[in-house]
Design a protein around this motif. Sequence first.
Motif, mmCIF file in Angstrom:
data_model
loop_
_atom_site.group_PDB
_atom_site.id
_atom_site.type_symbol
_atom_site.label_atom_id
_atom_site.label_comp_id
_atom_site.label_asym_id
_atom_site.label_seq_id
_atom_site.Cartn_x
_atom_site.Cartn_y
_atom_site.Cartn_z
ATOM 1 N N LYS A 10 0.703 -1.160 0.083
ATOM 2 C CA LYS A 10 0.205 -0.046 -0.030
ATOM 3 C C LYS A 10 0.740 1.179 -0.035
ATOM 4 N N HIS A 17 -0.949 4.882 -7.261
ATOM 5 C CA HIS A 17 -2.264 4.905 -7.294
ATOM 6 C C HIS A 17 -2.805 6.193 -7.459
ATOM 7 N N LEU A 20 -2.477 7.225 -11.172
ATOM 8 C CA LEU A 20 -3.389 6.515 -12.190
ATOM 9 C C LEU A 20 -4.950 7.110 -11.843
ATOM 10 N N GLU A 21 -5.123 7.169 -10.703
ATOM 11 C CA GLU A 21 -6.491 7.810 -10.193
ATOM 12 C C GLU A 21 -7.099 8.838 -10.896
ATOM 13 N N TYR A 111 -2.171 -7.867 -6.177
ATOM 14 C CA TYR A 111 -2.609 -6.932 -5.439
ATOM 15 C C TYR A 111 -3.110 -5.693 -5.904
ATOM 16 N N VAL A 112 -2.592 -5.330 -7.116
ATOM 17 C CA VAL A 112 -2.952 -4.029 -8.105
ATOM 18 C C VAL A 112 -4.410 -4.326 -8.499
ATOM 19 N N GLY A 115 -6.858 -4.842 -5.348
ATOM 20 C CA GLY A 115 -7.251 -3.517 -4.833
ATOM 21 C C GLY A 115 -8.199 -2.803 -5.513
ATOM 22 N N SER A 116 -8.043 -2.838 -6.886
ATOM 23 C CA SER A 116 -8.719 -2.005 -7.702
ATOM 24 C C SER A 116 -10.427 -2.044 -7.432
ATOM 25 N N GLY A 119 -11.701 0.429 -5.121
ATOM 26 C CA GLY A 119 -12.179 1.979 -5.795
ATOM 27 C C GLY A 119 -13.666 1.718 -6.478
ATOM 28 N N ARG A 121 -16.104 0.109 -5.880
ATOM 29 C CA ARG A 121 -17.543 0.220 -5.193
ATOM 30 C C ARG A 121 -18.058 1.820 -5.388
ATOM 31 N N ILE A 123 -16.842 3.747 -8.111
ATOM 32 C CA ILE A 123 -16.796 3.899 -9.449
ATOM 33 C C ILE A 123 -18.004 3.503 -10.197
ATOM 34 N N LEU A 183 0.316 -0.465 -16.410
ATOM 35 C CA LEU A 183 -1.266 0.084 -16.723
ATOM 36 C C LEU A 183 -1.386 1.493 -17.291
HETATM 37 C C1 HEM Z 1 -10.838 6.703 -10.523
HETATM 38 C C2 HEM Z 1 -10.341 5.603 -10.205
HETATM 39 C C3 HEM Z 1 -10.122 5.269 -8.807
HETATM 40 C C4 HEM Z 1 -10.660 5.306 -7.606
HETATM 41 C C5 HEM Z 1 -11.466 6.675 -7.769
HETATM 42 C C6 HEM Z 1 -10.078 4.582 -6.775
HETATM 43 C C7 HEM Z 1 -10.221 4.801 -5.663
HETATM 44 C C8 HEM Z 1 -9.902 4.015 -4.397
HETATM 45 C C9 HEM Z 1 -10.315 4.082 -2.847
HETATM 46 C C10 HEM Z 1 -11.507 4.925 -2.338
HETATM 47 C C11 HEM Z 1 -9.564 2.962 -2.417
HETATM 48 C C12 HEM Z 1 -9.614 2.678 -0.903
HETATM 49 C C13 HEM Z 1 -10.945 1.708 -0.524
HETATM 50 C C14 HEM Z 1 -10.930 1.355 0.813
HETATM 51 O O1 HEM Z 1 -10.028 1.357 1.587
HETATM 52 O O2 HEM Z 1 -12.059 0.916 1.277
HETATM 53 C C15 HEM Z 1 -8.774 2.387 -3.295
HETATM 54 C C16 HEM Z 1 -7.824 1.255 -3.095
HETATM 55 C C17 HEM Z 1 -7.153 0.539 -3.977
HETATM 56 N N1 HEM Z 1 -7.031 0.847 -5.440
HETATM 57 FE FE1 HEM Z 1 -8.074 2.481 -6.220
HETATM 58 N N2 HEM Z 1 -9.278 3.778 -7.161
HETATM 59 C C18 HEM Z 1 -9.167 3.885 -8.802
HETATM 60 C C19 HEM Z 1 -8.676 3.312 -9.467
HETATM 61 C C20 HEM Z 1 -7.675 2.041 -9.195
HETATM 62 C C21 HEM Z 1 -7.039 1.688 -10.311
HETATM 63 C C22 HEM Z 1 -7.198 1.674 -11.916
HETATM 64 C C23 HEM Z 1 -6.234 0.531 -9.766
HETATM 65 C C24 HEM Z 1 -5.532 -0.388 -10.238
HETATM 66 C C25 HEM Z 1 -5.803 -1.176 -11.308
HETATM 67 C C26 HEM Z 1 -6.360 0.581 -8.105
HETATM 68 C C27 HEM Z 1 -5.878 -0.065 -7.328
HETATM 69 C C28 HEM Z 1 -6.142 -0.026 -5.874
HETATM 70 C C29 HEM Z 1 -5.605 -0.732 -4.866
HETATM 71 C C30 HEM Z 1 -4.239 -1.664 -5.039
HETATM 72 C C31 HEM Z 1 -5.969 -0.118 -3.674
HETATM 73 C C32 HEM Z 1 -5.941 -0.941 -2.310
HETATM 74 C C33 HEM Z 1 -5.088 -0.120 -1.604
HETATM 75 C C34 HEM Z 1 -4.631 -0.761 -0.072
HETATM 76 O O3 HEM Z 1 -5.596 -0.619 0.772
HETATM 77 O O4 HEM Z 1 -3.649 -1.727 0.122
HETATM 78 N N3 HEM Z 1 -7.234 1.741 -8.091
HETATM 79 N N4 HEM Z 1 -9.062 2.852 -4.643
#
Ligand code: HEM
Length: 204
Positions: A10, A17, A20-21, A111-112, A115-116, A119, A121, A123, A183
Amino acid sequence: MRHDLLSRLKNETAACHARLENALDLMRDGLQRDAYIALLERFLGYVAPWEDAVGACMPASLRAFFDERRKAPLLVADLAALGAGRAIAHADPLRDLPRVTDVASAFGSLYVMEGSTLGGRFIAPHVARQLDLAPGVGNAYFDGYGPRTGSMWNAFRETAVAVVPQASYDDAVRAAIETFESLQTWLCAESSDECAQAAAGAVA
Ligand code: HEM
């Protein structure tokens, strides 16, 4: 344990992250159907060969664990639901995908993608509202595991810690960073300047 596997993944990918976001900017208002379809096509072009590459590094005991996490069929279903029928460009495993050679790098990369779903939830409902989609029709990829998202994430975390040896944590983190970077390159190829600006903003 501050430096366990999941906190390292993380913390050490947090900047990737954010970058990319910001570059995808999926939570924007005014998301267009054509742009969304084009993004799903790019995702499918990456995810399909990536799943084959990572699946090949899974030991037989984790085959079912991995197979139930495959998301390419969701992308195929979304594109069909949206009426998209164009040919898809597939990522070249040697040039466009992260180096995944063993269970540690496979789990770092996984993991990546797992984890996506967290997010997702946010999107999935946003995309449905923006494009006026019926539930699960056209946004199934971002809806991921639906109500099972939390339990699937916890099961992923537990399995990752159980199967990745501590001596290989660096390899797992390297693979996760390479996954985010590849990515980003694959999804944002035409807007690399915007991506670079987003990255500069993210770390500032
Ligand atoms: C607009 C795009 C995105 C948004 C708004 C977003 C938002 C978030 C949010 C809110 C979390 C935390 C959720 C939680 O802790 O309950 C999260 C975690 C994560 N997201 Fe994204 N995400 C986006 C795109 C992506 C993409 C494209 C990837 C990879 C393909 C990615 C990989 C991850 C990972 C690996 C985590 C876990 C982090 C951890 O707690 O270790 N996200 N994302």
